[in-house]
Design an enzyme around this catalytic site. Structure first.
Site, PDB file in Angstrom:
ATOM      1  N   GLY A 167      43.780  52.553  42.108  1.00 24.45           N
ATOM      2  CA  GLY A 167      44.801  51.522  42.068  1.00 24.45           C
ATOM      3  C   GLY A 167      45.054  51.094  40.643  1.00 24.45           C
ATOM      4  N   VAL A 168      46.286  50.658  40.382  1.00 27.77           N
ATOM      5  CA  VAL A 168      46.639  50.218  39.047  1.00 27.77           C
ATOM      6  C   VAL A 168      47.360  48.890  39.189  1.00 27.77           C
ATOM      7  CG1 VAL A 168      47.934  50.786  36.971  1.00 27.77           C
ATOM      8  CG2 VAL A 168      46.969  52.623  38.363  1.00 27.77           C
ATOM      9  N   GLY A 169      46.957  47.913  38.429  1.00 24.11           N
ATOM     10  CA  GLY A 169      47.615  46.609  38.529  1.00 24.11           C
ATOM     11  C   GLY A 169      47.855  46.028  37.168  1.00 24.11           C
TER      12      GLY A 169
ATOM     13  N   ASP B 117      49.871  35.395  48.177  1.00 24.91           N
ATOM     14  CA  ASP B 117      50.466  36.722  48.088  1.00 24.91           C
ATOM     15  C   ASP B 117      50.055  37.555  49.300  1.00 24.91           C
ATOM     16  OD1 ASP B 117      52.119  38.600  47.029  1.00 24.91           O
ATOM     17  OD2 ASP B 117      50.733  39.271  45.470  1.00 24.91           O
TER      18      ASP B 117
END
Ligand SMILES: *[C@@H]1O[C@H](CO)[C@@H](O)[C@H](O)[C@H]1NC(C)=O
Ligand SMILES: *[C@@H]1O[C@H](CO)[C@@H](O)[C@H](O)[C@H]1NC(C)=O
Ligand SMILES: *[C@@H]1O[C@H](CO)[C@@H](O)[C@H](O)[C@H]1NC(C)=O
Ligand SMILES: *[C@@H]1O[C@H](CO)[C@@H](O)[C@H](O)[C@H]1NC(C)=O
Ligand SMILES: *[C@@H]1O[C@H](CO)[C@@H](O)[C@H](O)[C@H]1NC(C)=O
Ligand SMILES: *[C@@H]1O[C@H](CO)[C@@H](O)[C@H](O)[C@H]1NC(C)=O
Length: 872
Positions: A526-528, A644
């Protein structure tokens, strides 16, 4: 003020009627000889979850009440009442201004009697006027009882049930009599449902006294029995450290086991080990029906770090009526890999702050994996003119030399009120609750960053409102900690010693490098905005974890990093992703989480590599996620708003358990009780964003409810919250789904994979819940608690209709929805780019463990006049 023991009566599945139990592991369950369910005020019978709720108003009903004056009426709650539960037996009531009674011809022996109440305005009966007594088998169960005062006092509920245990003698007919309080002309009695269910002879009653089996009475030297001349009222039944257990998942007696989070009142809430693989070895003394497996294979412990466990006592508090004796049953089972020998984990137990065990040692009581319980009784007498008081159960660690790990464990807790010698169980009504105390809880806000795309969309669709409110929550956290040490010369351990290292583990950078092959790109899952998430293995390759490496340029300061660790390590819940540990180096800030083998809910809705999820499983995932949010909103002392909620933030572990994620990096909100919302810059994800929050920048827990409503429709339709290519009216799923529901065309938007598998009743209920979450005004939306209940009910409607269908065709139940869970491949938890790690903090609760002075002679006095060896 805690909610009463709630009973999911509609989740009940009769075990006798079915060739195959649909509730999973019920081998060894108890089969009650009497299992009667009456739907009071109804003229029909309803099969709900395999239990037949018999209407007492049907022609020639076996359970028509007996009356002297024939003046009782049946009614449905006025439609104006808020939050009608919509579930049998709460839909209808039997009401009367004079006495009425139900007669049950049951076998001899102990029974559960459960009375269900929905205090509400009914035609010609005002909610506030119900004052009545209930007697059964010669016991007074309730006296001058006001169901509305009771519900308001425990103000998170609109309907509730009360559970009693009493013993029916040979040739005795069980009559349950309802009598309005005399002297007030408007007083009336009512009831919505009645259950009478047999229980095993010696489940709670106990006629054997020896050193271990009697009931230890606090302050008395020798153990006592509890014979069948006593009646009991269940006050609380907690699955300590574990999940909510619905009646259908009980061991055949339809008991409800609550989560214990709300009752832990010590400053430190301990750790929650679980072992679902252990084969529990029940015994003759503790047979399998004593409690569900899930009570014994989950627990709350103090942790094995002596510095911490010796610095506090782990305490549960439950509010009870004064001037009664209480039976306190503590359930234990050792299942942790470290604990194998006597004295590995020996500890002290206090009840009502009085020492009752100086060396509790579960392994030596029963052995590894062998469930065992201990019964205690305690008198809680009126010292301060109060009607109610807290009954506390406290565990304390023993120092080195007495035990290997200075630790303590509890797996389950049951508390019963015991009838007085004049056969009474009734307490006084609580005082009316001032409306102010019902105000919303203070909010603590999860902060976060917002992706540019989302910002753009927001600006475009929502008329370019600017995020003008300052995030008022960002600078409040310091006082908790005192100054954060800037020293880099101290060793890591010292510098971070205030962190809860028993709850949360410290990893060296070398370990993290080894786990990720020096941050090899192939491990990125994952990339955030904050940095990358890697999949890695720790513990010599045994444990898969998700490793979040914060960008060095990330805005998150050291302080926030600390806060996140402190907070997340305390927020433990089956349905929240847990933080395992962290790593802090001169340059690196790294967080290590549970690895979620099946990725996000979103993956399973949209990624065609995955087989489509069956409907029931989707429902179960929604229920799990709803529990997680409910815990954030009300499990902690302060409300934590996720901010969120979306399908990419709902992760699934290898067992398909839903876990809410990305409630990290918290900011502490305002602490003034008067505030009911937090003003903040609008953050969130377009498509899920609460319009009220957007308009007023007032964030409440209802903003999460809105987003969750969008998630529900996404799950139903397998359609993203925003479909930019779709025709105008279909761009926003929230709007499109609402308009389809209103026009009765909802079936057209249901995921084609689900066609034919959702029962109409379930679909209606599900849409009703989703629609209510999307109400424009936050105040009109349900709480997450209501959502959990509603979804459980929807699931029940699905299951019971399937059962009825199978019953009709006479084949055994085959649960096709549960097929092939293993088919999906193991994949990483995708963390999407807009996700912002954000969260809230649960404040350290002030400890209630200080020893209250209480003289033992009070107990002795009050017991002196009764038979020795028996409880008074
Ligand atoms: C049952 O009660 C409902 C309303 O509560 C009523 O509409 C219906 O006519 C009744 N049916 C019978 C058979 O009495
Ligand atoms: C219970 O009610 C029946 C009538 O329905 C009556 O004959 C009997 O005496 C009652 N029993 C008790 C214990 O009140
Ligand atoms: C669960 O218990 C079994 C049997 O004692 C043991 O082999 C296993 O390691 C335990 N698992 C955990 C997570 O403690
Ligand atoms: C279960 O417990 C009994 C005695 O309590 C023991 O004899 C038996 O070996 C145990 N079984 C297992 C599988 O541990
Ligand atoms: C019981 O304890 C809770 C939490 O500490 C508190 O809010 C409540 O007021 C207490 N109740 C009584 C009757 O003291
Ligand atoms: C019944 O309860 C109400 C409210 O607690 C109280 O005001 C009233 O005096 C009680 N009546 C009797 C007869 O005990």
């Amino acid at each position: 003020m805690k909610p009463p023991l709630l009973l999911f009566i509609f989740i009940s599945v009769s075990l006798e009627a079915l060739p195959v139990s649909v509730t999973g592991n019920n081998v060894g369950a108890y089969h009650p000889t009497d299992d009667i369910t009456v739907d009071c005020g109804s003229n029909t019978s309803s099969l709900v979850g395999g239990r037949n709720w018999i209407g007492d108003a049907a022609d020639r009903s076996d359970y028509s009440p007996i009356e002297k004056t024939h003046s009782s009426t049946t009614a449905e709650a006025s439609s104006s009442s808020p939050s009608i539960p919509g579930a049998v037996p709460y839909l209808t009531a039997r009401l009367s201004r004079s006495e009425f009674a139900y007669t049950f011809h049951v076998t001899a022996g102990p029974k559960f009697v459960r009375l269900h109440f929905f205090p509400s305005d009914y035609p010609n009966f005002r909610r506030v006027d119900s004052f009545f007594s209930v007697e059964a088998a010669g016991y007074t169960l309730l006296r001058n009882f006001s169901a509305s005062l009771f519900a308001d006092y425990t103000h998170s509920v609109s309907f509730f049930s009360k559970e009693f245990c009493l013993s029916v003698r040979e040739d005795q007919i069980l009559n349950i009599t309802f009598t309005p309080t005399p002297g007030t002309s408007d007083a009336y009695a009512f009831v919505n449902g009645i259950e009478v269910v047999s229980m095993p002879e010696s489940l709670y009653y106990n006629t054997v006294v020896d050193s271990t089996e009697g009931i230890k009475v606090v302050g008395l030297p020798s153990p006592r029995t509890l014979d069948t001349t006593k009646a009991l009222e269940a006050v609380r039944r907690l699955n300590v450290g574990g999940q909510f257990v619905v009646p259908a998942d009980d061991t055949g007696m339809y008991r409800t086991w609550e989560v214990d989070d709300d009752y832990v009142t010590s400053s430190n809430i301990g750790v929650l080990p679980v072992n679902t693989t252990i084969q529990l070895n029940y015994s003759e003394k503790v047979p399998k029906y004593t409690a569900p497996d899930s009570v014994y294979n989950t627990a709350r412990t103090m942790g094995t770090d002596k510095r911490i466990s010796l610095s506090y006592k782990l305490t549960w508090s439950v509010e009870v009526d004064v001037n009664f004796y209480y039976l306190v049953r503590l359930h234990f089972c050792e299942f942790q890999i470290e604990i194998n020998e006597p004295l590995d984990r020996a500890f002290e137990i206090f009840i009502d702050s009085q020492l009752v065990e100086d060396r509790a040692d579960v392994i030596s009581w029963s052995g590894k994996g062998v469930p065992v319980y201990r019964d205690f009784a305690v008198a809680l007498l009126d010292h301060s003119q109060k009607k109610r008081t807290n009954l506390s159960v406290t565990l304390g660690a023993l120092p080195d030399g007495s035990t290997l790990y200075s630790d303590a464990i509890l797996n389950g807790l049951e508390i019963f009120k015991i009838s007085t010698p004049d056969r009474n169980l009734a307490g006084l009504n609580p005082d009316p609750t001032p409306p102010a105390s019902k105000a919303a809880k203070i909010a603590i806000v999860a902060g976060g960053t917002l992706g540019c795309t989302v910002l753009f969309l927001l600006a475009f669709f929502l008329h370019r409102r600017k995020n003008r409110a300052k995030d008022s929550t960002s600078s409040d956290g310091t006082s908790w900690w005192g100054p954060v040490s800037r020293s880099t010369t101290k060793s890591m351990k010292t510098q971070w010693s205030s962190l809860p290292l028993d709850l949360c583990r410290y990893f060296s950078l070398a370990e993290i490098r080894a786990a990720t092959n020096n941050f090899d790109k192939v491990f990125i899952i994952g990339v955030g905005g904050f940095g990358n998430v890697y999949k890695g293995y720790v513990d010599g390759g045994a444990t898969p974890v998700a490793i979040k490496r914060l960008n060095q340029g990330s805005q998150q300061g050291l302080h926030e990093f600390r806060t996140e660790i402190e907070m997340l390590s305390q927020l433990r819940h089956l349905h929240l992703v847990s933080l395992i540990g962290f790593c802090k180096d001169a340059r690196e800030m790294i967080l290590v989480y549970d690895y979620m083998a099946r990725g996000t809910l979103s993956d399973h809705l949209y990624n065609t590599d995955n087989p489509p999820l069956p409907w029931k499983q989707r429902l179960e995932i929604c229920i799990g996620a709803a529990w997680g949010l409910h815990y954030l909103h009300s499990g902690a002392k302060h409300t934590i708003i996720h901010r969120d909620v979306k399908t990419t933030n709902i992760l699934l572990n290898e067992k398909w358990v839903a876990k809410v994620s990305d409630f990290g990096l918290s900011k502490v909100g305002p602490t003034s009780e008067s505030k009911t919302h937090v003003s903040t810059a609008v953050k969130g994800t377009f498509g899920y964003l609460d319009p009220e929050y957007y308009r007023h920048q007032r964030l409440t827990d209802k903003s999460d409810v809105y987003s969750f409503g969008v998630v529900l429709f996404e799950v139903l339709c397998a359609r993203p919250a925003v479909s930019r290519m779709a025709p105008m009216e279909q761009i926003s799923l929230a709007e499109w789904a609402q308009s389809c529901c209103k026009s009765g065309a909802v079936e057209e938007i249901v995921d084609p994979h689900l066609k034919g598998s959702i029962t109409p009743e379930c679909l209606n209920k599900f849409c009703e819940i989703a629609m209510s979450c999307l109400q424009d005004k936050g105040a009109n939306r349900p709480s997450m608690n209501d959502v959990v209940w509603g979804l459980n009910f929807a699931l029940q409607l699905q299951v019971s209709t399937e059962l009825e269908a199978t019953d009709r065709v006479g084949v055994s139940v085959h649960d096709s929805d549960d097929s092939d869970h293993d088919a999906a491949s193991i994949r990483g938890s995708g963390s999407d780019e807009a996700s912002n790690t954000s969260g809230g903090w649960k404040s350290s609760r002030e400890t209630a463990t200080s020893t209250r002075a209480r003289s033992n002679d009070v107990c002795d006095e009050s017991t002196a006049s009764y038979d020795a060896g028996k409880l008074p």
